[in-house]
Design an enzyme around this catalytic site. Sequence first.
Site, PDB file in Angstrom:
ATOM      1  CE1 TYR A   1       1.421 -10.090  -1.293  1.00 30.16           C
ATOM      2  CE2 TYR A   1      -0.187 -11.521  -2.334  1.00 30.16           C
ATOM      3  CZ  TYR A   1       0.336 -10.265  -2.141  1.00 30.16           C
ATOM      4  OH  TYR A   1      -0.198  -9.185  -2.790  1.00 30.16           O
TER       5      TYR A   1
ATOM      6  CG  HIS B   1      -0.213  -0.509   1.321  1.00 31.72           C
ATOM      7  ND1 HIS B   1       0.675   0.142   0.490  1.00 31.72           N
ATOM      8  CD2 HIS B   1      -1.354   0.237   1.290  1.00 31.72           C
ATOM      9  CE1 HIS B   1       0.098   1.225  -0.017  1.00 31.72           C
ATOM     10  NE2 HIS B   1      -1.122   1.294   0.453  1.00 31.72           N
TER      11      HIS B   1
END
Length: 230
Positions: free
Chosen positions: A54, A105
């Site tokens: 990420y 999300h």
Amino acid sequence: MKKRLVVLTGAGISAESGLKTFRGADGLWEGYNIMDVATPEAWSKDPVLVQQFYNERRAQVLKAEPNDAHRQLVALEEYFDVHIITQNIDDLHERAGSTKITHLHGVITYGQSSKDSNLIYKLNTNEIKMGQLCELGSQLRPHVVWFGEPVPMIENAATICEQADVFMVVGTSLAVYPAAGLIDFVPSEVSKYIIDPIIPPVRNYKNLIKVEASATDGIEKIFKELIADA
């Protein structure tokens, strides 16, 4: 009072800014198996790998720029009360200038507590470091909803869809639930536009208009038609 235009966006709109779509034909995301980087189990098994993944995605997002599709949605605010519901974890809608955005999300430019998902922190760098803790002393993780986790904003999004006067789907395969089911909350009499290079299979909804095109080209094609309906 302006009509409410509700827009559900997916990875296809960000792809035009150079961000890879979440679901490739090979089931990989940037060369990683999704189950290895996008589940609570992956975080428990190898938090360093997940954090690295990420951090790399966040760096890509920060280098990317909003595209004409994002900007056209901003331009529609002159004519409509535009509410964007996005499945994307980037902040390109915000940077383009849209004012009402619901992220289903999460947003990758934020971190959250591993212990309490309500503790969310704006990041001022492109990485979360291992050992970087929340106020409860737990490791910060990406502010992203992983597979197997609840989608906290879905009820709010459903309410927005129930109040739509015009509904538009842009750049999503309508394959990820519960987001894919939001179209079912839109009143039957409302015009529903679906814009994607490959129109996803959908039920035979009333007042459904299919526009087989990229996000930018598709919105441009129907822009005048939308304004006429404002």
